[in-house]
Design a protein around this motif. Structure first.
Motif, PDB file in Angstrom:
ATOM      1  N   ALA A   1       0.856  -1.184   0.000  1.00 17.49           N
ATOM      2  CA  ALA A   1       0.000   0.000   0.000  1.00 17.49           C
ATOM      3  C   ALA A   1       0.897   1.241   0.000  1.00 17.49           C
ATOM      4  N   VAL A   2       0.329   2.393  -0.352  1.00 15.41           N
ATOM      5  CA  VAL A   2       1.156   3.591  -0.526  1.00 15.41           C
ATOM      6  C   VAL A   2       0.566   4.785   0.224  1.00 15.41           C
ATOM      7  N   TYR A   3       1.415   5.409   1.023  1.00 15.05           N
ATOM      8  CA  TYR A   3       1.105   6.702   1.635  1.00 15.05           C
ATOM      9  C   TYR A   3       1.926   7.765   0.909  1.00 15.05           C
ATOM     10  N   TRP A   4       1.290   8.886   0.602  1.00 11.54           N
ATOM     11  CA  TRP A   4       1.999  10.040   0.050  1.00 11.54           C
ATOM     12  C   TRP A   4       1.951  11.165   1.073  1.00 11.54           C
TER      13      TRP A   4
ATOM     14  N   ARG B   1      -2.032  19.134  -4.636  1.00 10.48           N
ATOM     15  CA  ARG B   1      -3.306  19.206  -5.362  1.00 10.48           C
ATOM     16  C   ARG B   1      -3.212  18.483  -6.704  1.00 10.48           C
ATOM     17  N   GLU B   2      -2.082  18.635  -7.382  1.00 14.97           N
ATOM     18  CA  GLU B   2      -1.894  17.940  -8.658  1.00 14.97           C
ATOM     19  C   GLU B   2      -1.906  16.427  -8.459  1.00 14.97           C
ATOM     20  N   ALA B   3      -1.275  15.974  -7.384  1.00 14.15           N
ATOM     21  CA  ALA B   3      -1.244  14.537  -7.096  1.00 14.15           C
ATOM     22  C   ALA B   3      -2.642  14.016  -6.788  1.00 14.15           C
ATOM     23  N   GLU B   4      -3.400  14.755  -6.005  1.00 16.47           N
ATOM     24  CA  GLU B   4      -4.771  14.348  -5.686  1.00 16.47           C
ATOM     25  C   GLU B   4      -5.600  14.205  -6.955  1.00 16.47           C
ATOM     26  N   ALA B   5      -5.471  15.177  -7.854  1.00 17.03           N
ATOM     27  CA  ALA B   5      -6.244  15.138  -9.099  1.00 17.03           C
ATOM     28  C   ALA B   5      -5.828  13.952  -9.964  1.00 17.03           C
ATOM     29  N   ALA B   6      -4.517  13.706 -10.045  1.00 22.70           N
ATOM     30  CA  ALA B   6      -4.025  12.602 -10.881  1.00 22.70           C
ATOM     31  C   ALA B   6      -4.459  11.251 -10.326  1.00 22.70           C
ATOM     32  N   LEU B   7      -4.369  11.070  -9.017  1.00 21.30           N
ATOM     33  CA  LEU B   7      -4.720   9.787  -8.405  1.00 21.30           C
ATOM     34  C   LEU B   7      -6.226   9.537  -8.411  1.00 21.30           C
ATOM     35  N   THR B   8      -7.007  10.598  -8.276  1.00 21.55           N
ATOM     36  CA  THR B   8      -8.462  10.457  -8.224  1.00 21.55           C
ATOM     37  C   THR B   8      -9.018   9.830  -9.499  1.00 21.55           C
ATOM     38  N   LYS B   9      -8.334  10.007 -10.623  1.00 21.72           N
ATOM     39  CA  LYS B   9      -8.781   9.417 -11.888  1.00 21.72           C
ATOM     40  C   LYS B   9      -8.801   7.889 -11.827  1.00 21.72           C
ATOM     41  N   TYR B  10      -8.037   7.314 -10.900  1.00 22.04           N
ATOM     42  CA  TYR B  10      -7.936   5.860 -10.798  1.00 22.04           C
ATOM     43  C   TYR B  10      -8.608   5.326  -9.537  1.00 22.04           C
ATOM     44  N   MET B  11      -9.342   6.196  -8.841  1.00 21.27           N
ATOM     45  CA  MET B  11      -9.962   5.810  -7.583  1.00 21.27           C
ATOM     46  C   MET B  11     -11.419   6.252  -7.558  1.00 21.27           C
TER      47      MET B  11
ATOM     48  N   GLU C   1       3.817  19.584  12.689  1.00 20.47           N
ATOM     49  CA  GLU C   1       2.739  18.834  12.033  1.00 20.47           C
ATOM     50  C   GLU C   1       3.324  17.695  11.210  1.00 20.47           C
ATOM     51  N   LEU C   2       2.796  16.499  11.449  1.00 16.43           N
ATOM     52  CA  LEU C   2       3.275  15.316  10.735  1.00 16.43           C
ATOM     53  C   LEU C   2       2.112  14.334  10.636  1.00 16.43           C
ATOM     54  N   ARG C   3       1.403  14.385   9.508  1.00 14.74           N
ATOM     55  CA  ARG C   3       0.235  13.521   9.312  1.00 14.74           C
ATOM     56  C   ARG C   3       0.484  12.583   8.142  1.00 14.74           C
ATOM     57  N   LEU C   4       0.215  11.306   8.386  1.00 15.51           N
ATOM     58  CA  LEU C   4       0.483  10.284   7.385  1.00 15.51           C
ATOM     59  C   LEU C   4      -0.609  10.208   6.321  1.00 15.51           C
ATOM     60  N   GLY C   5      -1.822  10.609   6.665  1.00 13.44           N
ATOM     61  CA  GLY C   5      -2.930  10.454   5.731  1.00 13.44           C
ATOM     62  C   GLY C   5      -3.420   9.015   5.728  1.00 13.44           C
ATOM     63  N   SER C   6      -4.088   8.619   4.662  1.00 10.72           N
ATOM     64  CA  SER C   6      -4.607   7.253   4.544  1.00 10.72           C
ATOM     65  C   SER C   6      -3.885   6.522   3.422  1.00 10.72           C
ATOM     66  N   PRO C   7      -3.738   5.202   3.555  1.00 11.01           N
ATOM     67  CA  PRO C   7      -3.029   4.461   2.510  1.00 11.01           C
ATOM     68  C   PRO C   7      -3.888   4.259   1.271  1.00 11.01           C
ATOM     69  N   ILE C   8      -3.239   4.261   0.125  1.00 10.33           N
ATOM     70  CA  ILE C   8      -3.897   3.841  -1.111  1.00 10.33           C
ATOM     71  C   ILE C   8      -3.656   2.345  -1.222  1.00 10.33           C
ATOM     72  N   THR C   9      -4.724   1.572  -1.308  1.00 15.72           N
ATOM     73  CA  THR C   9      -4.611   0.116  -1.280  1.00 15.72           C
ATOM     74  C   THR C   9      -4.974  -0.502  -2.627  1.00 15.72           C
ATOM     75  N   TRP C  10      -4.638  -1.768  -2.750  1.00 20.05           N
ATOM     76  CA  TRP C  10      -4.883  -2.517  -3.986  1.00 20.05           C
ATOM     77  C   TRP C  10      -6.356  -2.466  -4.397  1.00 20.05           C
ATOM     78  N   ASP C  11      -7.250  -2.656  -3.435  1.00 23.11           N
ATOM     79  CA  ASP C  11      -8.673  -2.780  -3.743  1.00 23.11           C
ATOM     80  C   ASP C  11      -9.311  -1.487  -4.233  1.00 23.11           C
ATOM     81  N   GLU C  12      -8.717  -0.340  -3.919  1.00 26.48           N
ATOM     82  CA  GLU C  12      -9.363   0.915  -4.291  1.00 26.48           C
ATOM     83  C   GLU C  12      -8.691   1.622  -5.466  1.00 26.48           C
ATOM     84  N   PHE C  13      -7.681   0.998  -6.053  1.00 23.12           N
ATOM     85  CA  PHE C  13      -6.970   1.624  -7.165  1.00 23.12           C
ATOM     86  C   PHE C  13      -7.203   0.806  -8.428  1.00 23.12           C
ATOM     87  N   ASP C  14      -7.529   1.471  -9.524  1.00 25.52           N
ATOM     88  CA  ASP C  14      -7.819   0.796 -10.785  1.00 25.52           C
ATOM     89  C   ASP C  14      -6.516   0.413 -11.468  1.00 25.52           C
TER      90      ASP C  14
END
Length: 242
Positions: A101-104, A115-125, A140-153
């Protein structure tokens, strides 16, 4: 321009993390994230920087035996600053294909890149990703949520013969598991064995059982062509070496 960053006293850096060919900003965020992981008893296992998944090096690679319920056992963290130029879609796909899985995590000043990354990744999610953010001067140090196999095209664009690529670090393995594929409604796992030209497949039955690996009914050129034409679909990550 000075290559340094102020760090809030609440942020600790992992001193075992060497600074390599990277800015101080990038290294400091990476070292802070590693310290957060290594100092938390909920994370047990390998937590390393600059390690490969495929032949792609992730900033932080984790292979855990224990993790919080909302954190995958295998994941990569990619740190992005204003100087970073990694292709987020390609890197995400490649890490996911090899079971990570991937955290950015973006430096707070790299808001446009974020913002560019969010837009690019959203096309596949199905929904926009939750990317992390780091501002070390403000603590401030926030990991966010992982991008996983099941939610990525993974099927856009269509697969290519690179789906059967073996990373350089695994080419001496006696056996390499390329993962589970599907053609029509039939599922099968593709294997390659050291010093053997032929590919091998293990067929999956409706009862969940698998056959022993047997010589593939397709030659290498035939399988490559089916991959290029999109007749096969990958339905699991690469398993790699047993």
């Amino acid at each position: 321009m000075q290559d340094w960053v102020e760090i809030d006293p609440s942020i600790r850096l992992d001193q075992r993390t060497e600074r390599k060919n990277e800015s101080h900003q990038h290294w400091a965020i990476k070292a802070a994230l590693i310290d957060r992981l290594r100092s938390n008893s909920a994370y047990v296992g390998e937590i390393d920087d600059e390690r490969k998944t495929e032949d792609l090096i992730g900033d932080i690679r984790c292979k855990l035996s224990k993790s919080p319920s909302d954190v995958p056992k295998r994941f990569v963290i990619e740190v992005q600053t204003n100087r970073s130029d990694k292709d987020v879609v390609d890197a995400t796909r490649r890490h996911l294909r090899f079971g990570f899985a991937v955290y950015w995590v973006y430096q707070v000043d790299a808001a446009n890149k974020r913002r560019e990354a969010e837009a690019a990744l959203t096309k596949y999610m199905s929904a926009p990703p939750s990317l992390g953010v780091a501002s070390l001067p403000e603590g401030e140090l926030r990991l966010g949520s992982p991008i996983t196999w099941d939610e990525f095209d993974m099927q856009s664009p269509k697969m290519s013969c690179n789906e059967l690529y073996i990373p350089t670090y695994a080419r001496s393995a006696q056996c390499f598991n390329h993962g589970v594929f599907k053609i029509d409604d039939q599922r099968f796992t593709i294997y390659r064995f050291l010093n053997r030209e032929a590919l091998y497949v293990s067929w999956h039955g409706s009862d969940g059982q698998q056959t022993l690996p047997q010589t593939s009914p397709w030659s290498w050129p035939e399988l490559s062509q089916r991959l290029k034409e999109g007749e096969l679909s990958r339905i699991s990550p690469v398993a790699g070496r047993p």
